[in-house]
Design a protein around this motif. Structure first.
Motif, PDB file in Angstrom:
ATOM      1  N   GLY A 184      53.042  63.126  21.239  1.00 32.29           N
ATOM      2  CA  GLY A 184      52.961  63.519  19.925  1.00 32.29           C
ATOM      3  C   GLY A 184      51.437  64.125  20.046  1.00 32.29           C
ATOM      4  N   ARG A 185      51.270  65.262  19.005  1.00 26.47           N
ATOM      5  CA  ARG A 185      50.051  66.030  18.869  1.00 26.47           C
ATOM      6  C   ARG A 185      49.479  66.155  17.456  1.00 26.47           C
ATOM      7  NH1 ARG A 185      48.814  70.292  23.572  1.00 26.47           N
ATOM      8  NH2 ARG A 185      49.691  69.185  25.359  1.00 26.47           N
ATOM      9  N   MET A 186      48.482  65.767  17.023  1.00 28.72           N
ATOM     10  CA  MET A 186      47.918  66.227  15.746  1.00 28.72           C
ATOM     11  C   MET A 186      46.722  67.414  15.960  1.00 28.72           C
ATOM     12  SD  MET A 186      46.199  63.793  12.938  1.00 28.72           S
ATOM     13  CE  MET A 186      47.704  62.859  12.806  1.00 28.72           C
ATOM     14  N   THR A 189      55.852  65.155  16.266  1.00 29.87           N
ATOM     15  CA  THR A 189      56.432  64.007  16.922  1.00 29.87           C
ATOM     16  C   THR A 189      57.817  64.387  17.768  1.00 29.87           C
ATOM     17  OG1 THR A 189      55.729  62.169  15.056  1.00 29.87           O
ATOM     18  CG2 THR A 189      57.510  61.594  16.561  1.00 29.87           C
ATOM     19  N   LEU A 190      57.386  63.796  19.011  1.00 31.32           N
ATOM     20  CA  LEU A 190      58.570  64.194  19.909  1.00 31.32           C
ATOM     21  C   LEU A 190      59.619  63.108  19.557  1.00 31.32           C
ATOM     22  CD1 LEU A 190      56.454  65.667  21.258  1.00 31.32           C
ATOM     23  CD2 LEU A 190      57.287  65.136  23.266  1.00 31.32           C
ATOM     24  N   CYS A 191      60.924  63.464  19.002  1.00 27.15           N
ATOM     25  CA  CYS A 191      61.897  62.640  18.722  1.00 27.15           C
ATOM     26  C   CYS A 191      63.231  62.680  19.421  1.00 27.15           C
ATOM     27  CB  CYS A 191      62.202  62.884  17.336  1.00 27.15           C
ATOM     28  SG  CYS A 191      62.432  64.849  16.799  1.00 27.15           S
ATOM     29  N   PHE A 232      48.771  60.108  22.714  1.00 26.44           N
ATOM     30  CA  PHE A 232      48.653  61.058  21.597  1.00 26.44           C
ATOM     31  C   PHE A 232      47.499  61.960  21.642  1.00 26.44           C
ATOM     32  CE2 PHE A 232      47.607  62.064  17.224  1.00 26.44           C
ATOM     33  CZ  PHE A 232      48.851  62.436  16.699  1.00 26.44           C
ATOM     34  N   VAL A 233      47.868  63.126  21.549  1.00 25.25           N
ATOM     35  CA  VAL A 233      46.883  64.100  21.783  1.00 25.25           C
ATOM     36  C   VAL A 233      46.322  64.768  20.339  1.00 25.25           C
ATOM     37  CG1 VAL A 233      46.397  66.493  22.692  1.00 25.25           C
ATOM     38  CG2 VAL A 233      47.733  64.825  23.934  1.00 25.25           C
ATOM     39  N   LEU A 234      44.915  64.793  20.264  1.00 22.70           N
ATOM     40  CA  LEU A 234      44.256  65.290  18.945  1.00 22.70           C
ATOM     41  C   LEU A 234      43.754  66.892  19.497  1.00 22.70           C
ATOM     42  CD1 LEU A 234      43.488  64.474  16.214  1.00 22.70           C
ATOM     43  CD2 LEU A 234      41.209  63.730  17.256  1.00 22.70           C
ATOM     44  N   CYS A 235      43.870  67.546  18.694  1.00 24.79           N
ATOM     45  CA  CYS A 235      43.754  68.898  18.949  1.00 24.79           C
ATOM     46  C   CYS A 235      42.874  69.681  17.650  1.00 24.79           C
ATOM     47  CB  CYS A 235      45.004  69.928  19.129  1.00 24.79           C
ATOM     48  SG  CYS A 235      45.895  69.467  20.516  1.00 24.79           S
ATOM     49  N   SER A 236      42.116  70.672  17.954  1.00 25.31           N
ATOM     50  CA  SER A 236      41.523  71.487  17.041  1.00 25.31           C
ATOM     51  C   SER A 236      42.344  72.580  16.235  1.00 25.31           C
ATOM     52  CB  SER A 236      40.333  72.313  17.747  1.00 25.31           C
ATOM     53  OG  SER A 236      40.613  73.298  18.536  1.00 25.31           O
ATOM     54  N   ASP A 263      42.999  73.771  20.811  1.00 21.96           N
ATOM     55  CA  ASP A 263      42.307  73.318  21.932  1.00 21.96           C
ATOM     56  C   ASP A 263      42.343  71.478  21.728  1.00 21.96           C
ATOM     57  OD1 ASP A 263      41.259  75.719  22.911  1.00 21.96           O
ATOM     58  OD2 ASP A 263      39.542  75.460  21.277  1.00 21.96           O
ATOM     59  N   VAL A 264      42.520  71.048  22.743  1.00 19.39           N
ATOM     60  CA  VAL A 264      42.512  69.726  23.057  1.00 19.39           C
ATOM     61  C   VAL A 264      41.052  68.964  22.810  1.00 19.39           C
ATOM     62  CG1 VAL A 264      43.277  67.705  24.587  1.00 19.39           C
ATOM     63  CG2 VAL A 264      44.607  69.746  24.611  1.00 19.39           C
ATOM     64  N   LEU A 265      41.287  68.036  21.830  1.00 23.25           N
ATOM     65  CA  LEU A 265      39.732  67.335  21.523  1.00 23.25           C
ATOM     66  C   LEU A 265      39.770  65.921  22.336  1.00 23.25           C
ATOM     67  CD1 LEU A 265      39.619  68.020  17.895  1.00 23.25           C
ATOM     68  CD2 LEU A 265      38.316  69.461  19.893  1.00 23.25           C
TER      69      LEU A 265
END
Length: 378
Positions: free
Chosen positions: A200-202, A213-215, A78-82, A86-88
């Motif tokens: 997925g990314r937030m 969410t990729l579904c 799971f990717v957390l972004c600003s 930008d990827v955090l």
């Protein structure tokens, strides 16, 4: 074939994920199952569903791993972004079911419904759509039910899986807590997956946080939680413009997706309501499962999974118990604490969001909750 059940004929009220999971499991135990659903089309409404580690494991425990992986979109991180895009951080999740099955993911709600519906019918459950239960009475040996079409039948057990506004709950527990508005609403919209996205990314914004969410192999859904203390009514025609406003200030791919939103974009807006029963879920030979007793918010992606866990644990108990009364007591003892954790932690995360609590505090509760829901449930 599973172990024989303590009961031979069961009514399942509600044809959502909880009811279908119960029907599938009961048929594996050679129990005669009648499943009724109030919707004449026995359909489902919505975009996608997040498969948290809890939910994906529960679906796999039903024997659906191959179909979920083929028709959904499963991954291990799971990717957390600003807010700028930008990827955090990229956070890995544990594979709970089997080494070859990814940890989490998503699936389109109609696709999951079709998968489970097909399994229920193939298993031999008797399904009656457009029907509800109007009366029930019970004695020590069974439950007599009157249906809305005037027919009657008798069952060893009735399982109320009829959702947040459960009629079964009002019949057997008229003084039970009612659903309450949480102060938030959830937006969902369907998009094509951007090139290069494999999980997925937030995105953490100043006013709201949103995620994707990729579904399916080529689709993903947006989820965005909005603080709406007055619970305003929103007309369908307003939704595209309001969603674009909420997404203002986000950069990168989110900005591009925001600019594509128009009146043809599939958008769902739903105020979030919750209910939790912590004393009892059954009376005599009638038992409640799923949203009927623990409807949660989507903060942990665990509502559907917890409902499926209910069905699996209940059927496990029916295959090993000595009496229906003991089975239901043991079922409640096993399930109420876990369901309470899911609901209470999800609500607390929402409260932290609405109060603009420090992101570190929110992240700490989310992390602890994800560890907790990954614990074994059987």
């Amino acid at each position: 074939m599973s172990k024989p059940s303590l009961v031979t004929k069961v009514l399942v009220v509600g044809g959502g994920v909880a009811g279908m999971a119960a029907a599938m499991r009961l048929r594996e135990q050679d129990v005669a199952v009648d499943l009724i659903d109030i919707d004449p089309n026995w359909g489902v409404y919505g975009t996608g569903i997040t498969l948290s580690v809890l939910t994906l494991r529960a679906l796999c425990d039903l024997g659906l791993a191959d179909e979920i992986m083929a028709k959904g979109n499963c991954y291990d991180s799971f990717v957390l972004c600003s807010q700028a895009g930008d990827v955090l951080a990229k956070m890995a999740s544990p594979r709970l079911y089997a080494p070859h099955v990814p940890a989490e993911g998503g699936i389109l709600r109609p696709v999951l419904h079709a998968i489970m519906k097909s399994r229920v019918l193939a298993a031999g459950a008797e399904v009656r759509a457009g029907l509800n239960m109007t009366e029930l009475s019970q004695d020590g040996a069974g439950v007599d039910v009157l249906f809305s079409d005037g027919t009657r039948s008798r069952y060893d057990l009735v399982i109320g899986a009829d959702g947040l506004f459960s009629k079964t709950r009002s019949m057997i527990l008229p003084d039970a807590p009612l659903p309450r508005f949480t102060g938030q609403a959830c937006w969902r919209a369907l998009f094509d997956i951007p090139a290069g996205w494999d999980c997925g990314r937030m995105f953490l914004g100043d006013r709201v946080k949103l995620g994707f969410t990729l579904c399916s192999p080529d689709k993903m859904y947006l989820y965005l939680l909005e603080h709406v203390p007055n619970n305003p009514w929103r007309e369908k025609a307003q939704l595209p413009g309001l969603l674009r406003q909420l997404m203002e200030g986000f950069g990168g791919e989110v900005a591009r997706l925001r600019d594509t939103i128009n009146e043809d974009t599939p958008i769902l807006y739903r105020p979030l309501e919750s209910v939790l029963l912590t004393d009892r879920w059954s009376v005599g030979r009638v038992v409640l499962i799923g949203d009927a007793v623990h409807a949660t918010t989507p903060h942990l992606g665990a509502g559907a999974g917890a409902a499926i866990e209910d069905a699996i644990v209940l059927c496990d108990e029916l295959a090993s118990g000595q009496s229906v009364a003991q089975v239901l007591a043991d079922f409640e003892r096993r399930r109420i604490p876990r369901a309470s954790l899911v609901v209470n932690n999800s609500l607390k995360i929402g409260e932290l969001e609405m109060s603009a609590a420090p992101k570190q505090q929110q992240a700490a509760l989310i992390s602890a909750s994800l560890v907790a829901i990954a614990e074994p449930y059987r």
